[in-house]
Write an enzyme that holds these catalytic residues in place. Structure first.
Site, PDB file in Angstrom:
ATOM      1  N   CYS A  58       0.856  -1.085  -0.192  1.00  0.00           N
ATOM      2  CA  CYS A  58       0.066  -0.133   0.019  1.00  0.00           C
ATOM      3  C   CYS A  58       1.022   1.461   0.057  1.00  0.00           C
ATOM      4  CB  CYS A  58      -0.786   0.086   1.058  1.00  0.00           C
ATOM      5  SG  CYS A  58      -1.723   1.548   1.429  1.00  0.00           S
ATOM      6  N   CYS A  88      -0.710   3.350  -6.773  1.00  0.00           N
ATOM      7  CA  CYS A  88      -1.698   2.700  -5.659  1.00  0.00           C
ATOM      8  C   CYS A  88      -1.731   1.501  -6.198  1.00  0.00           C
ATOM      9  CB  CYS A  88      -2.947   3.390  -5.712  1.00  0.00           C
ATOM     10  SG  CYS A  88      -4.357   2.538  -4.739  1.00  0.00           S
TER      11      CYS A  88
END
Length: 273
Positions: A82, A196
């Site tokens: 992440c 992302c």
């Protein structure tokens, strides 16, 4: 004469952690690099999306959840799949826990090295593109490229929706990615950093909807190489089936179970951590 015997090293346990399902793109690459490992994938769905959370609360949350996961599963290595968590919480995690961590940060350096037009866009969550860590990467590695930071408010949630079996219109995806495409002085953006881990879940649609061909930079292969650097190459046969955990404890839908199977995950936990 007594012959010495050797014991084959046990397969490592690798914990892959994300706020949701985006880390599956990282898990897939790491599993290809270390197919012998025992994988645990943990999705902190109760706090998704991380990009909209207060930073102090997010740091406290990730450190606490990681402590529970490490105590329960004893991983040999943790992949923080992440960008939002990596650019904010990695220092605290490394200070608190002895297990090695591999983070996920925007692939600005390789993107700028690969760009011919010198126009590079970074497509991330609103939190990732405004973070000082990202700005430092640009200062250090832009190498003369013009960097266009694009914070998408919805793309991670659209990617989650797709895996949950919800229909997502092309127009919604196209709207989020459109600011990445810049024309300047006769040149066009030719490289887009997917900052992302959710976004590679939509890669086929991003490529199809692009107004002109570009290279999308997915960080997952580089993360897999780093894992091999730290743990070494595969040392045995196939590992055990990966285990998937929703921190909230909720059960995945039938559509999500089918999607997880596409990533080699058949076992899901019925309770958190």
């Amino acid at each position: 004469m007594t012959l010495a015997t050797t014991t084959a090293p046990s397969a490592p346990a690798i914990l892959v952690f994300d706020s949701g399902l985006g880390g599956l793109t990282v898990h897939r690459e790491v599993a290809r690099a270390r197919p012998d490992a025992r994988f645990i994938y943990a999705a902190d769905d109760a706090f998704f999306p991380y990009g909209r959370q207060d930073e102090t609360k997010l740091v406290d949350r990730v450190v606490a959840v990681m402590g529970e996961l490490i105590a329960a599963h004893r991983p040999d290595l943790v992949v923080i799949a992440c960008n939002t968590a990596s650019t904010l919480v990695l220092p605290q995690l490394r200070e608190r826990f002895s297990v090695p961590f591999v983070g996920t940060v925007p692939a600005i350096k390789p993107a700028c090295a690969a760009s011919r037009s010198r126009l590079v866009s970074v497509l991330g969550t609103e939190a990732t593109v405004r973070r000082e860590y990202t700005k430092t990467l640009i200062r250090d590695f832009a190498d003369g490229c013009a960097i266009n930071l694009v914070g998408s408010p919805r793309l991670a949630e659209l990617a989650e929706a797709v895996l949950h079996g919800t229909a997502v219109a092309d127009a919604d995806i196209e709207r989020e990615a459109a600011p990445c495409f810049v024309e300047k002085d006769g040149a066009r953006t030719d490289t887009i950093v997917l900052a992302c881990t959710h976004y590679p879940l939509l890669l086929d649609r991003l490529e199809r909807l692009a107004p002109w061909p570009v290279t999308f930079m997915d960080p997952a292969p580089a993360i897999a190489r780093r894992v091999v650097e730290l743990l070494g190459p595969p040392g045995g046969g196939p590992g055990s089936a990966p285990r998937f955990i929703f921190i909230s404890g909720r059960a995945p839908s039938l559509a999500l179970k089918a999607a997880l199977a596409g990533f080699g995950i058949a076992e899901t936990a019925s309770a958190g951590v």
